[in-house]
Design a protein around this motif. Sequence first.
Motif, PDB file in Angstrom:
ATOM      1  N   ALA A  36       0.827  -1.206   0.000  1.00  0.00           N
ATOM      2  CA  ALA A  36       0.000   0.000   0.000  1.00  0.00           C
ATOM      3  C   ALA A  36       0.862   1.257   0.000  1.00  0.00           C
ATOM      4  N   ASP A  37       1.896   1.277   0.845  1.00  0.00           N
ATOM      5  CA  ASP A  37       2.789   2.443   0.893  1.00  0.00           C
ATOM      6  C   ASP A  37       3.494   2.657  -0.450  1.00  0.00           C
ATOM      7  N   LEU A  38       3.980   1.579  -1.037  1.00  0.00           N
ATOM      8  CA  LEU A  38       4.718   1.692  -2.285  1.00  0.00           C
ATOM      9  C   LEU A  38       3.823   2.107  -3.447  1.00  0.00           C
ATOM     10  N   LEU A  39       2.571   1.695  -3.436  1.00  0.00           N
ATOM     11  CA  LEU A  39       1.650   2.128  -4.481  1.00  0.00           C
ATOM     12  C   LEU A  39       1.526   3.645  -4.485  1.00  0.00           C
ATOM     13  N   ASP A  40       1.463   4.233  -3.292  1.00  0.00           N
ATOM     14  CA  ASP A  40       1.404   5.697  -3.196  1.00  0.00           C
ATOM     15  C   ASP A  40       2.711   6.339  -3.658  1.00  0.00           C
ATOM     16  N   GLU A  41       3.825   5.713  -3.317  1.00  0.00           N
ATOM     17  CA  GLU A  41       5.130   6.335  -3.554  1.00  0.00           C
ATOM     18  C   GLU A  41       5.627   6.179  -4.989  1.00  0.00           C
ATOM     19  N   ILE A  42       5.469   4.991  -5.562  1.00  0.00           N
ATOM     20  CA  ILE A  42       6.087   4.726  -6.864  1.00  0.00           C
ATOM     21  C   ILE A  42       5.109   4.259  -7.932  1.00  0.00           C
ATOM     22  N   GLY A  43       3.865   3.900  -7.537  1.00  0.00           N
ATOM     23  CA  GLY A  43       2.871   3.458  -8.507  1.00  0.00           C
ATOM     24  C   GLY A  43       2.980   1.974  -8.823  1.00  0.00           C
ATOM     25  N   TYR A  44       1.970   1.458  -9.501  1.00  0.00           N
ATOM     26  CA  TYR A  44       1.871   0.023  -9.757  1.00  0.00           C
ATOM     27  C   TYR A  44       2.947  -0.462 -10.723  1.00  0.00           C
ATOM     28  N   GLU A  45       3.238   0.319 -11.751  1.00  0.00           N
ATOM     29  CA  GLU A  45       4.182  -0.141 -12.760  1.00  0.00           C
ATOM     30  C   GLU A  45       5.563  -0.395 -12.170  1.00  0.00           C
ATOM     31  N   ALA A  46       5.997   0.454 -11.267  1.00  0.00           N
ATOM     32  CA  ALA A  46       7.330   0.300 -10.667  1.00  0.00           C
ATOM     33  C   ALA A  46       7.330  -0.671  -9.483  1.00  0.00           C
ATOM     34  N   LEU A  47       6.157  -1.097  -9.067  1.00  0.00           N
ATOM     35  CA  LEU A  47       6.048  -2.012  -7.932  1.00  0.00           C
ATOM     36  C   LEU A  47       6.645  -3.367  -8.301  1.00  0.00           C
ATOM     37  N   SER A  48       7.286  -4.014  -7.332  1.00  0.00           N
ATOM     38  CA  SER A  48       7.810  -5.360  -7.549  1.00  0.00           C
ATOM     39  C   SER A  48       7.756  -6.124  -6.235  1.00  0.00           C
ATOM     40  N   THR A  49       7.769  -7.443  -6.339  1.00  0.00           N
ATOM     41  CA  THR A  49       7.770  -8.262  -5.122  1.00  0.00           C
ATOM     42  C   THR A  49       9.046  -8.033  -4.321  1.00  0.00           C
TER      43      THR A  49
END
Length: 215
Positions: free
Chosen positions: A35-48
Motif C-alpha cells: 500500500a505504501d509503495l503504491l502511493d510512492e512509486i505506482g503500480y508499474e514500478a512495484l515489484s515483489t
Amino acid sequence: MSTLPVEEPGEVPLRRQPTQRRSARRVERMLDACADLLDEIGYEALSTTRIAERAGVAIGSVYQFFPDKRAITQAVTRRHVERFMSRIGARFLSEDYGGWWDAVDAIIDEYVEMHRTVPGFRSMHFGDVVDLHLLDGVSDNNTVIAGRLRGLLLQEYGLADSEEFDLAIMVAVEAGDAVLKLAFRHDPDGAPQIVAEAKRLIRGYLNRQFAGASG
C-alpha cells in the motif's frame, strides 16, 4: 430480478493461509508495504522485491503467500473494500440519517476520508486502470462495489429492489468515482467544491430514480 452482485468478495488469493499469528502479522506487513509503495512509486514500478524489502521479510516469504505483485495488490484492494464497507456500516450504526440521501453523503464522506488517510487507497481507486477486475474475475471493480452498497442501502432503508434500482446504483457509483477522482486531481486532499458537486450530482440523480422512496 436483481443483477448486481451482493455477495462478499471471495477469499484473498493466497497461495496458503497463514496458520500462526506470526505468519499473519508478516502477511499484514506485506500488504502495508504494498500500500505504501503504491502511493510512492505506482503500480508499474512495484515489484515483489521492493515489497519484501519494505516489509522487512525475505523474498521467499512473499512467494510463500503470493505468486506475484498482482496478487498482493489484489489483496490490498480487497482489504480496502472491507475497511470501506466496515467504516460505512459503523457510521450507519452510530449516526442518525434523515433518509437514504444523507446516507449517500456519508458514503462519499467516508470515501474522501479514506482517500486522505489510508495508505494505498488513493492509488487503488476501485475502477482504476491498475486492473479493472482485481476484486472479481468477471465483474469490474465498480460493479462489485455497487453491489455491496446496493445491499447496504436495501437493508437500511427498505428501498424497492429491481433491475432499475441496480442500474441506478451502478451509474451513481461510476459517476461518483469519476467526479471524486477529478476532485483529487485538483487538490491532494480533494477539492471541497468538487466533492460538494459530486454529492449534488449523485443525490439529484438518485432522487429522480428513487422518486417516492423514503428513509
